[in-house]
Each structure stands twice: as C-alpha cells, then as structure tokens.
Design an enzyme around this catalytic site. Structure first.
Site, PDB file in Angstrom:
ATOM      1  N   ASN A  32       0.826  -1.202   0.000  1.00 19.88           N
ATOM      2  CA  ASN A  32       0.000   0.000   0.000  1.00 19.88           C
ATOM      3  C   ASN A  32       0.862   1.256   0.000  1.00 19.88           C
ATOM      4  OD1 ASN A  32      -2.030   1.847   0.215  1.00 19.88           O
ATOM      5  ND2 ASN A  32      -3.073   0.851   1.904  1.00 19.88           N
ATOM      6  N   ASP A  33       1.618   1.440   1.072  1.00 25.11           N
ATOM      7  CA  ASP A  33       2.387   2.680   1.192  1.00 25.11           C
ATOM      8  C   ASP A  33       3.377   2.867   0.046  1.00 25.11           C
ATOM      9  OD1 ASP A  33       1.074   3.161   3.564  1.00 25.11           O
ATOM     10  OD2 ASP A  33       2.586   2.126   4.757  1.00 25.11           O
ATOM     11  N   VAL A  34       3.981   1.766  -0.419  1.00 23.64           N
ATOM     12  CA  VAL A  34       5.027   1.893  -1.435  1.00 23.64           C
ATOM     13  C   VAL A  34       4.487   2.245  -2.817  1.00 23.64           C
ATOM     14  CG1 VAL A  34       6.649   0.389  -0.238  1.00 23.64           C
ATOM     15  CG2 VAL A  34       5.072  -0.596  -1.898  1.00 23.64           C
ATOM     16  N   VAL A  35       3.146   2.236  -2.970  1.00 19.90           N
ATOM     17  CA  VAL A  35       2.565   2.665  -4.249  1.00 19.90           C
ATOM     18  C   VAL A  35       1.635   3.856  -4.043  1.00 19.90           C
ATOM     19  CG1 VAL A  35       2.706   0.377  -5.281  1.00 19.90           C
ATOM     20  CG2 VAL A  35       0.631   1.028  -4.074  1.00 19.90           C
ATOM     21  N   ALA A  92       1.802   2.726   7.349  1.00 20.86           N
ATOM     22  CA  ALA A  92       2.011   4.108   7.765  1.00 20.86           C
ATOM     23  C   ALA A  92       0.690   4.788   8.129  1.00 20.86           C
ATOM     24  CB  ALA A  92       2.717   4.899   6.662  1.00 20.86           C
TER      25      ALA A  92
END
Lengths: 97, 458
Positions: B384-387, B425
C-alpha cells in the site's frame, strides 16, 4: 591499556567498518543489519568477565542476567541471519525443476 | 594459557568479524560471512573459559548460557519470515541491555577505584545501552502491532523529550561527580525513558531505519565497555558494528529517499493528518477473480508489486505459479520490488527467493518505474504505502518524499487487499478510488489461487 593504543584501534576500526559495507545492494541490507547485530552479541565475553569477578550477590545476579541477554543476542542473531541467507541460495535448485 | 596467546586469539576473532561484515556485503559470500562471524564469536567465548580457568561462579555462568541458548535458538529457528524484523529488533535490544548491565556491574565492582575515564565510558554505556534496549522494545511492539504503528505525538512532546535529554545529561554529570549507586540507577531509568520517547514519534514506515540506528548504538556501547574491561576484542567488534551500522542506516535512509534527520525528528514537525475526509464511504470498484484473469489474459506486460500482505499470506509460491502461467501465455512479467516493501529493506527479495523466483525477473524501483507507461496491468499484492501517490502529491503526510513505485501510470491497476484498511504508515491511498483500479478482496493466497485457476481455464 595505553590510551593512545586504544584511540588508534578505535579510529582504525571505524574506517574498516565504513569501508567493508560502503557498497552493498539494498537486497542485503536486512541480513547485513542482522549479522552486525549478532556480532555485537560478543558483549557476552564482557558479561562472562564480570560474572567471573563478581563479589556480591547483586553483582552476580546482574551479570548472569547480562549473560542470558547477550547469549540470546549472539546465538539468536547468527541463527536468524543464517535462516535469512538460506533463502538466497537454492536458485540452482529452482532452475533444475 | 598466557596473556599473549589470549590476546592473539582475541585478535583472530576480531579479524573474523571484519571478514564476516565483508562477506555479508556480497550475495555470494553472505552465508559464509555469517558463519565466519559465528565462528569468531564462539572462539572468543570459549577461550575465556580456558584463559581464566577455573572461572569463579562457573556453574552459574554455564547455567545462564544455557538459559540464553534455550530462549534464543528456538526463537530464531521458529520465527516466521514475516516476523523476522521484530525479532532482529528484539535481539538488538537485549544486546544493548546486556551491555548496560555489564557496565553497571563493573561500576559496582570497581567502586571508588574507578578512574574518571572509566566512569565516563561506564556512563556512556549505561545511557546508550538503555536507550537501545527500551527503544528496541518499542520498535518491536510497533512491528508486532502490539501498539499503534502511527507516529505517537502528544502536545508538548518535543519539550518533554528535550527535558528528558537534559535530565539524562544532568544525571550523567551527577554519576561522574558522586560515584554513587543511586545516581547510576537514576541515570539508567532516565535513559530507558528517553529511549521510549525517542522512538514513539517515529512512523511505521521508518521503523527499519531506527532499528539499524539502534543497532549501531549498541555497537558503540560494546566498544565503550571494551575500554572499561580492558578487552581489545570488544573495542574492535563494537566499533566495527557502530561504524558499519551508521553507514548502513544512511544507505537505508537513502533507499527510502529520506534524510536521517527527517526520519527521527520529522514526526515532531508533521501536522496531524486530515482524518475527517478518510472516514467517508467512497465507491470503489471491486472485481472477481475471473475479472482479474480476463484482464491478465489479454495483457502484454504485467508488473507484480509485492508487499507485506504477500508475506503474511505466505503467497510467494502461488504468485510464482501465476507468473509462470502468464509467461507460458507469452505475457511479459516482471516483479517491481520497492526497496522497503514489507517491513524491512530486502524483505521481498528474501521472500521471493524462497519461492525460487528467477533473479532476472526481479526489477528494482529505478528500473521498473519508467516501464509502467507501457504496462497493461500492475498487480499490487498486499502493498500500500510503497505505491501511494500521496508520497509525491501531499506534502505533510508522513511518507511524503519517499520514492514510490508509480503503478498509477499503468493502464490498469489491480489491488489484492484484505480490507480497505490503510497501510502500515496509516495513510489513505487515493489510488484505491481511481477508476482504473480494480480491487480483489480477500487473503492474498486464496485470491491468487482462484485467479490462477480462472486463468488456466481461459
């Protein structure tokens, strides 16, 4: 020990430490951190030294606690690093399949 | 055994540690490097028993060693790959705790005989060892999700932390002047408190950087206790870890595109998030495994983006099966690996290597980002956070500035998610509401298995 000798050892070790890990791919960051983590488990040596010359029960109790913690750090650290790295090998096995 | 022999063996162990770090820096030699390190540590420990023979309190010492082994080895053997990061954090913490205890015992033992230099190094070890201990426990709890993974910021937080730091420094001075047990105890308690306050405001995604930093800290404490105990080996080993750990921390921070300073103190300056908007129900497009299979069947290029959800579901073998199936249909498949996908840098590489995914299919972020424009489908599995485009578009959000995999440039995006819950996050992902996004809810492994069988039957 001579203070100057200690400072020399310290400074040289800093440079060696910088040098050996300066080029490492992000793939290996985790195992490297884990391996370095295991290495500082060598505080076990210090824990055994203080246990050896403990004079009171308080000192002995604290140093035995230190031995337990340091052993967990050192042995657990090396074992877990090995398990991580185990995953990296075996690429050949995959190609054979 | 005489002192020279003992020192030489200690030196040999130090060399082993250098070779270990060197080995660990290259994929081919990494495993051997780790074993060399283990050998050095074992020899350094065993030689003590011979040199100081017979050790006082030998029975107790052996008993304590056995207890440590009984706790440490099974923990390291049985841990799931997903929980590896928190275990490393925990091991680091107990190491810091051990160093602090050693310093305290030596201080009690030396009493009034201690030289000023020895007292100063003792103070350093106690302070940093305690910070490393309590800080690592907090990172452990964050990673294990025993507490919130969001930055914990409370009003006046930075004044509390500054006051605690000042108190730690004051107590340090007190110990040096007074040489008593009480000041040392106060110092230890304050340092433990500071460690907690220091890590609490760090956001979930930055936790690995903090673990690495605390690891370097512990190294330095070991070096300092080496001075007090007159052990060259401890000085060498501790300094090596301190130095390499610092570099490693910087490398990790660079990989995430963050300044170290920003990581550690960013939470103080960050504004609380706009949570109100996130509460609304907004429409999303969810699909069935068959929809996904059809989309994949007519794609020419597919990029798979794995994240922590893949690790949780243990779906690495299933994802490989899917990739192999697509390749056999002539589809161009690559894995887009974000350097910090998962809970630790390199987590995904380790996981996919376990499933024997060929190395050349793994593409690093810089390689894969320019290709999303020509990609028909990006499958995001449990990431999730990395995209999350918010890292590029919304200044002030905790991950702002982190480089991301730009999956939004692909023609279609498929998210395999358990629920609409935000990532580690704790930030809402706008991409989930994008019209070209399709969501497939459920456990990653179960979903992937269904997609595979649907694709086979097409």
């Amino acid at each position: 020990m001579d203070a100057m000798a200690i400072v020399s050892i310290f400074v040289l070790a800093v440079f060696v430490g910088f040098e050996v890990v300066s080029k490492v791919s992000s793939t290996l960051h985790t195992p490297l951190m884990s391996g370095a983590n295991a290495i500082h488990g060598v505080i076990l040596v210090g824990a055994i030294i203080v246990a050896d010359h403990s004079e009171t029960n308080l000192e002995l109790g604290l140093s035995l606690a230190a031995i337990v913690l340091a052993t967990i750090n050192m042995v657990g650290g090396f074992v877990v690093t090995d398990r991580m790295l185990e995953m990296f090998k075996g690429k050949k096995k995959g190609a054979d399949k | 055994m005489n002192r020279t022999m003992y020192d030489l063996i200690g030196l040999a162990a130090g060399v082993c540690f250098i070779l270990a770090l060197k080995g660990l820096s290259h994929p081919k030699t990494a495993r051997r490097g780790n074993l060399i390190g283990a050998l050095g540590a074992t020899v350094a420990t065993l030689v003590l028993f011979v040199y100081n023979a017979p050790l006082n309190n030998l029975g107790w010492i052996l008993g304590a060693l056995a207890v440590g082994l009984i706790i440490g080895v099974p923990a390291a053997r049985k841990v799931q790959m997903t929980q590896m990061p928190q275990l490393v954090a925990l091991f680091n913490g107990v190491g810091g705790g051990a160093a602090a205890l050693v310093a305290i015992v030596e201080y009690l033992n030396l009493g009034a005989e201690a030289t000023t230099a020895e007292v100063i190094f003792t103070v350093f070890t106690v302070v940093v060892g305690c910070i490393s201990f309590s800080g690592s426990i907090i990172t452990f709890m964050k990673l294990q999700e025993l507490m919130t993974t969001r930055p914990v910021v409370f009003p006046g937080g930075r004044f509390v932390i500054a006051a605690t730091l000042a108190a730690v420094l004051g107590a340090s001075g007190w110990v040096v002047v007074e040489l008593g047990t009480t000041p040392l105890l106060v110092l230890a308690v304050l340092s433990l408190l500071f460690g907690i306050l220091f890590v609490l405001p760090v956001g979930g995604a930055d936790v690995p950087i903090v673990i690495s930093l605390l690891n370097a800290f512990t190294g330095l404490t070991v070096a300092a206790s080496g001075y007090v105990l007159d052990s060259t080996l401890l000085i060498i080993a501790g300094t090596l870890v301190g130095a390499s750990g610092t570099i490693l921390t910087r490398l990790m921070a660079d990989a995430m595109g963050r300044s170290l300073f920003g990581t550690l103190f960013g939470a103080f300056t960050a504004k609380p998030q706009d949570v109100a908007a996130a509460g609304e129900e907004r429409p999303v497009r969810s699909g069935s495994p068959d929809d996904v299979a059809i989309l994949l069947n007519y794609a020419r290029r597919v990029v798979i983006v794995p994240g922590f959800g893949l690790a949780v579901a243990q779906a690495q073998h299933t994802v490989r099966e899917l990739a192999d199936l697509m390749i056999s249909k002539g589809i161009d498949v690559a894995y887009g690996i974000h350097p910090v996908a998962g809970r630790m840098p390199g987590h995904m590489n380790v996981l996919l290597a376990e499933a024997n995914v060929p190395y050349d299919q793994l593409a690093e972020m810089d390689e894969v980002n320019p290709t999303f424009g020509q990609t028909d489908v990006a499958i995001v599995i449990g990431a999730n956070d990395v995209v999350n485009p918010a890292a590029q578009t919304s200044p002030g959000c905790p991950i702002y500035g982190m480089p991301i995999l730009e999956v939004s440039n692909a023609a279609n995006v498929i998210f395999l998610k358990r629920s609409m819950r935000p990532g580690f996050a704790g930030i809402e992902n706008e991409l989930l509401y994008d019209p070209k996004t399709m969501l497939l809810f459920g456990d990653a492994k179960a979903s992937l298995t269904k997609v595979v069988s649907a694709l086979k039957s097409l």
